[in-house]
Design a protein around this motif. Structure first.
Motif, PDB file in Angstrom:
ATOM      1  N   ARG A  10       0.824  -1.189   0.000  1.00 51.51           N
ATOM      2  CA  ARG A  10       0.000   0.000   0.000  1.00 51.51           C
ATOM      3  C   ARG A  10       0.859   1.240   0.000  1.00 51.51           C
ATOM      4  NH1 ARG A  10       0.638   2.645   4.361  1.00 51.51           N
ATOM      5  NH2 ARG A  10      -0.950   3.878   5.197  1.00 51.51           N
ATOM      6  N   SER A  11       0.366   2.400  -0.422  1.00 54.99           N
ATOM      7  CA  SER A  11       1.215   3.554  -0.507  1.00 54.99           C
ATOM      8  C   SER A  11       1.217   4.352   0.773  1.00 54.99           C
ATOM      9  CB  SER A  11       0.731   4.436  -1.629  1.00 54.99           C
ATOM     10  OG  SER A  11       0.152   5.563  -1.129  1.00 54.99           O
ATOM     11  N   PRO A  12       2.091   5.348   1.525  1.00 53.33           N
ATOM     12  CA  PRO A  12       1.981   6.059   2.665  1.00 53.33           C
ATOM     13  C   PRO A  12       0.842   7.110   2.440  1.00 53.33           C
ATOM     14  CG  PRO A  12       3.812   7.627   2.507  1.00 53.33           C
ATOM     15  CD  PRO A  12       3.091   6.959   1.827  1.00 53.33           C
ATOM     16  N   ALA A  13       0.309   5.896   2.307  1.00 51.59           N
ATOM     17  CA  ALA A  13      -0.584   6.953   2.563  1.00 51.59           C
ATOM     18  C   ALA A  13       0.158   8.028   2.981  1.00 51.59           C
ATOM     19  CB  ALA A  13      -0.710   6.934   3.528  1.00 51.59           C
ATOM     20  N   ILE A 162       9.810  -1.249  -2.361  1.00 49.45           N
ATOM     21  CA  ILE A 162       9.591  -2.614  -2.810  1.00 49.45           C
ATOM     22  C   ILE A 162       8.102  -2.769  -3.081  1.00 49.45           C
ATOM     23  CG2 ILE A 162       9.633  -5.047  -2.146  1.00 49.45           C
ATOM     24  CD1 ILE A 162      12.062  -4.459  -0.415  1.00 49.45           C
ATOM     25  N   VAL A 163       7.764  -3.298  -4.236  1.00 48.42           N
ATOM     26  CA  VAL A 163       6.364  -3.557  -4.585  1.00 48.42           C
ATOM     27  C   VAL A 163       6.191  -5.071  -4.650  1.00 48.42           C
ATOM     28  CG1 VAL A 163       4.528  -3.227  -6.271  1.00 48.42           C
ATOM     29  CG2 VAL A 163       6.195  -1.398  -5.870  1.00 48.42           C
ATOM     30  N   LEU A 164       5.419  -5.628  -3.748  1.00 51.99           N
ATOM     31  CA  LEU A 164       5.227  -7.073  -3.637  1.00 51.99           C
ATOM     32  C   LEU A 164       3.876  -7.479  -4.219  1.00 51.99           C
ATOM     33  CD1 LEU A 164       5.944  -9.896  -2.450  1.00 51.99           C
ATOM     34  CD2 LEU A 164       4.924  -9.115  -0.313  1.00 51.99           C
ATOM     35  N   ILE A 165       3.899  -8.394  -5.173  1.00 53.58           N
ATOM     36  CA  ILE A 165       2.674  -8.909  -5.792  1.00 53.58           C
ATOM     37  C   ILE A 165       2.576 -10.396  -5.476  1.00 53.58           C
ATOM     38  CG2 ILE A 165       1.417  -9.262  -7.948  1.00 53.58           C
ATOM     39  CD1 ILE A 165       3.009  -6.962  -9.158  1.00 53.58           C
ATOM     40  N   GLY A 188      17.095   1.858   9.622  1.00 55.71           N
ATOM     41  CA  GLY A 188      17.461   3.263   9.462  1.00 55.71           C
ATOM     42  C   GLY A 188      17.423   3.700   8.014  1.00 55.71           C
ATOM     43  N   THR A 189      17.602   2.779   7.050  1.00 58.10           N
ATOM     44  CA  THR A 189      17.427   3.124   5.649  1.00 58.10           C
ATOM     45  C   THR A 189      15.931   3.197   5.402  1.00 58.10           C
ATOM     46  OG1 THR A 189      17.426   0.797   5.036  1.00 58.10           O
ATOM     47  CG2 THR A 189      19.530   1.955   4.942  1.00 58.10           C
ATOM     48  N   HIS A 190      15.488   4.234   4.728  1.00 57.22           N
ATOM     49  CA  HIS A 190      14.042   4.440   4.578  1.00 57.22           C
ATOM     50  C   HIS A 190      13.525   3.535   3.471  1.00 57.22           C
ATOM     51  CE1 HIS A 190      10.579   6.563   5.926  1.00 57.22           C
ATOM     52  NE2 HIS A 190      10.251   6.945   4.722  1.00 57.22           N
ATOM     53  N   LEU A 191      13.046   2.358   3.849  1.00 52.94           N
ATOM     54  CA  LEU A 191      12.567   1.363   2.908  1.00 52.94           C
ATOM     55  C   LEU A 191      11.066   1.181   3.080  1.00 52.94           C
ATOM     56  CD1 LEU A 191      13.269  -0.806   0.784  1.00 52.94           C
ATOM     57  CD2 LEU A 191      13.571  -2.405   2.669  1.00 52.94           C
ATOM     58  N   VAL A 192      10.326   1.364   1.990  1.00 58.32           N
ATOM     59  CA  VAL A 192       8.872   1.251   2.007  1.00 58.32           C
ATOM     60  C   VAL A 192       8.468   0.022   1.205  1.00 58.32           C
ATOM     61  CG1 VAL A 192       6.706   2.379   1.365  1.00 58.32           C
ATOM     62  CG2 VAL A 192       8.630   3.748   2.183  1.00 58.32           C
ATOM     63  N   VAL A 193       7.568  -0.780   1.764  1.00 62.29           N
ATOM     64  CA  VAL A 193       7.074  -1.970   1.066  1.00 62.29           C
ATOM     65  C   VAL A 193       5.582  -1.813   0.808  1.00 62.29           C
ATOM     66  CG1 VAL A 193       6.877  -4.476   1.059  1.00 62.29           C
ATOM     67  CG2 VAL A 193       8.805  -3.392   2.245  1.00 62.29           C
ATOM     68  N   ASP A 194       5.215  -1.804  -0.478  1.00 57.38           N
ATOM     69  CA  ASP A 194       3.809  -1.784  -0.875  1.00 57.38           C
ATOM     70  C   ASP A 194       3.405  -3.199  -1.264  1.00 57.38           C
ATOM     71  OD1 ASP A 194       3.239   1.136  -0.868  1.00 57.38           O
ATOM     72  OD2 ASP A 194       4.810   1.158  -2.378  1.00 57.38           O
ATOM     73  N   THR A 195       2.227  -3.634  -0.852  1.00 49.03           N
ATOM     74  CA  THR A 195       1.789  -4.998  -1.126  1.00 49.03           C
ATOM     75  C   THR A 195       0.502  -4.996  -1.944  1.00 49.03           C
ATOM     76  OG1 THR A 195       0.560  -5.112   0.963  1.00 49.03           O
ATOM     77  CG2 THR A 195       2.849  -5.852   0.996  1.00 49.03           C
ATOM     78  N   LEU A 196       0.413  -5.933  -2.903  1.00 52.52           N
ATOM     79  CA  LEU A 196      -0.768  -6.091  -3.735  1.00 52.52           C
ATOM     80  C   LEU A 196      -1.184  -7.552  -3.694  1.00 52.52           C
ATOM     81  CD1 LEU A 196       1.347  -3.968  -5.344  1.00 52.52           C
ATOM     82  CD2 LEU A 196      -0.704  -3.671  -6.698  1.00 52.52           C
ATOM     83  N   GLY A 197      -2.446  -7.794  -3.386  1.00 46.44           N
ATOM     84  CA  GLY A 197      -2.943  -9.158  -3.242  1.00 46.44           C
ATOM     85  C   GLY A 197      -3.855  -9.562  -4.387  1.00 46.44           C
ATOM     86  N   GLY A 216       5.383   1.712   6.456  1.00 41.04           N
ATOM     87  CA  GLY A 216       4.740   2.929   5.963  1.00 41.04           C
ATOM     88  C   GLY A 216       4.246   2.794   4.540  1.00 41.04           C
ATOM     89  N   GLY A 217       4.034   1.565   4.086  1.00 49.48           N
ATOM     90  CA  GLY A 217       3.580   1.323   2.727  1.00 49.48           C
ATOM     91  C   GLY A 217       2.072   1.201   2.617  1.00 49.48           C
ATOM     92  N   THR A 218       1.618   0.707   1.470  1.00 50.15           N
ATOM     93  CA  THR A 218       0.184   0.580   1.226  1.00 50.15           C
ATOM     94  C   THR A 218      -0.161  -0.853   0.836  1.00 50.15           C
ATOM     95  OG1 THR A 218       0.458   1.157  -1.101  1.00 50.15           O
ATOM     96  CG2 THR A 218       0.001   2.957   0.423  1.00 50.15           C
ATOM     97  N   PHE A 219      -1.416  -1.214   1.053  1.00 47.18           N
ATOM     98  CA  PHE A 219      -1.934  -2.517   0.619  1.00 47.18           C
ATOM     99  C   PHE A 219      -3.078  -2.284  -0.362  1.00 47.18           C
ATOM    100  CE2 PHE A 219      -5.515  -5.452   1.179  1.00 47.18           C
ATOM    101  CZ  PHE A 219      -4.949  -6.609   0.643  1.00 47.18           C
ATOM    102  N   THR A 220      -3.107  -3.071  -1.443  1.00 46.52           N
ATOM    103  CA  THR A 220      -4.171  -2.954  -2.431  1.00 46.52           C
ATOM    104  C   THR A 220      -4.742  -4.333  -2.743  1.00 46.52           C
ATOM    105  OG1 THR A 220      -3.054  -1.059  -3.434  1.00 46.52           O
ATOM    106  CG2 THR A 220      -4.791  -2.100  -4.719  1.00 46.52           C
TER     107      THR A 220
END
Length: 439
Positions: A10-13, A162-165, A188-197, A216-220
């Motif tokens: 998901r995105s940060p929001a 990272i975008v996970l499908i 400490g490295t700003h890594l965001v994981v967005d997930t798509l199901g 801090g990512g998003t889920f879709t």
């Protein structure tokens, strides 16, 4: 028994950085002061956005339940369109899980993750050719694939995405993918994981939400090929516009005298449940402190919680505070404060008294009233992002005429106007009734 899964994010929001900026702007509006725009350091070279797509190629991706197509075919077609539309400045890579081992040995199957296309400038023909070779095959080691994807991205000053499908939950834990996401967020490295199901069950949804929330990512929840294509394109484009500079890691303390000294910037930390974290900020005469905090709720919490950000002086005297409360329906809690040193009387060389301000060290205290839900791990602490700015103090109204006095004058005028309007309206009503009776 062999299983396969897919994921997405998901995105940060609300990346936490954006939420922090909004909190400061909202505070400015509420207090009647103009919000200052961010300033960019002249000549600063921006690192290219980096995106690593993690694709589930496990056996379950053979299922044909998305618009009559297999999940794998839908993912491949979407990836082709995403690759064609890649911004020229974006560094893009692809990692797979469950793509190569067809056997039933779980130990071997749960090692099955590899880099299909390296993160960097993209040769679109080569990338699409690599995607075309994929066939649904094995297990679903999501946690291991996330670790590998983070290594593919490397380290640097900007946010990595990272975008996970995936179409299912991890079938290989440990490592648990949610715990891996928390580990990555704590580095400490700003890594965001967005997930798509894709065509997932509720258990998978909860796992993908946890992964996204931890970073801090998003889920879709993907229902069609077009939705998958549009969402991945959106996430890739977002990588070029969020957090050009990653937050600096800071470790707050329990006491102000030992707290780290912060200058204007964005900082990341982790706060345990019901903990206080303290930081120091020097504020010079004529300056105004503006600060906000966002805490990501990356796991299930007991209902009715709150976050507090307050500024105190070195003696512990409270100067200002901001609070936010929730009931478990959001995935972030944030608040902000503004404070400038009040004017004090001082003697001038001519013997007259004049208004002056003094340099101060302000203690910023972040507190929370969070409690984990039953069975939820309390460690590590919740991700915290603190934004600090010190700017020229906003002009405040002085004198009775510009302050409370003006308000009372306006109130008096409105009262008199209302009284006169009421009298006139009453007189007209009586006159109309009298005329009606005569006729």
């Amino acid at each position: 028994m062999r299983r396969v899964t897919t994921t997405r994010r998901r995105s940060p929001a609300r990346p936490l950085g954006l939420l922090a900026a909004l909190a400061i702007s909202a505070g400015a509006l509420l207090h009647g002061f103009p919000a200052q725009a961010d300033e960019t350091t002249p000549g600063a070279a921006a690192e290219p956005p980096r995106v690593n797509l993690v694709l589930d190629v496990s056996g379950s991706m053979r299922a044909t339940d998305i618009q009559g197509k297999s999940r794998m075919a839908v993912a491949q077609q979407s990836l082709n369109e995403v690759i064609d539309a890649l911004p020229s400045e974006t560094y893009f890579g692809i990692r797979t899980l469950g793509a190569t081992y067809p056997g039933d040995n779980k130990v071997e199957g749960c090692k099955d993750t590899k880099q299909l296309y390296p993160v960097g400038r993209t040769n679109k023909v080569e990338a699409k050719t690599a995607v075309a070779t994929l066939r649904p095959t094995g297990w679903t080691p999501i946690g291991l694939a996330l670790r590998g994807a983070a290594q593919d991205l490397g380290t640097g000053p900007t946010t990595r995405r990272i975008v996970l499908i995936t179409d299912g939950e991890d079938s290989c834990a440990p490592p648990d993918p949610c715990e891996v996401a928390r580990e990555l967020a704590a580095l400490g490295t700003h890594l965001v994981v967005d997930t798509l199901g894709l065509s997932h069950d509720d258990k998978t949804r909860q796992q993908l939400l946890c992964i996204a929330n931890a970073t801090g990512g998003t889920f879709t929840d993907v229902q069609s090929q077009q939705q998958l294509t549009d969402k991945v394109k959106q996430l890739v484009n977002r990588a070029g516009s969020t957090n050009r500079t990653a937050p600096t890691k800071a470790t707050g303390t329990e006491q102000c005298d030992t707290a780290p000294v912060l200058t204007p910037g964005v900082y990341s930390d982790r706060e345990k449940f019901a903990e206080h974290r303290v930081y120091r900020v020097p504020v010079k005469a004529g300056q105004e402190l503006r600060a906000s905090v966002s805490i990501s709720l990356d796991r299930a919490l007991a209902r009715d919680y709150g976050v507090l950000l307050k500024a105190t002086d070195l003696s512990g005297q409270e100067l200002v505070r901001g609070t936010d409360a929730g009931s478990g329906r959001t995935d972030v809690a944030s608040t902000g404060v503004r404070w400038s040193s009040p004017k004090k009387a001082s003697a001038s060389p001519s013997g007259k008294t004049a208004a002056a301000t003094a340099d101060e060290t302000v203690c910023l205290v972040v507190s929370n009233s969070f409690a984990p839900a039953a069975g939820v791990a309390a460690e590590p602490g919740l991700p915290l992002e603190l934004t600090v700015d010190v700017a020229a103090a906003s002009p405040a109204p002085d004198g009775w005429s510009a302050g409370l006095g003006r308000g009372w004058v306006l109130l008096l005028v409105l009262t008199l106007t209302g009284l006169l309007v009421g009298l006139v309206a009453g007189w007209l009503a009586r006159w109309r009734i009298a005329v009606w009776r005569e006729n």
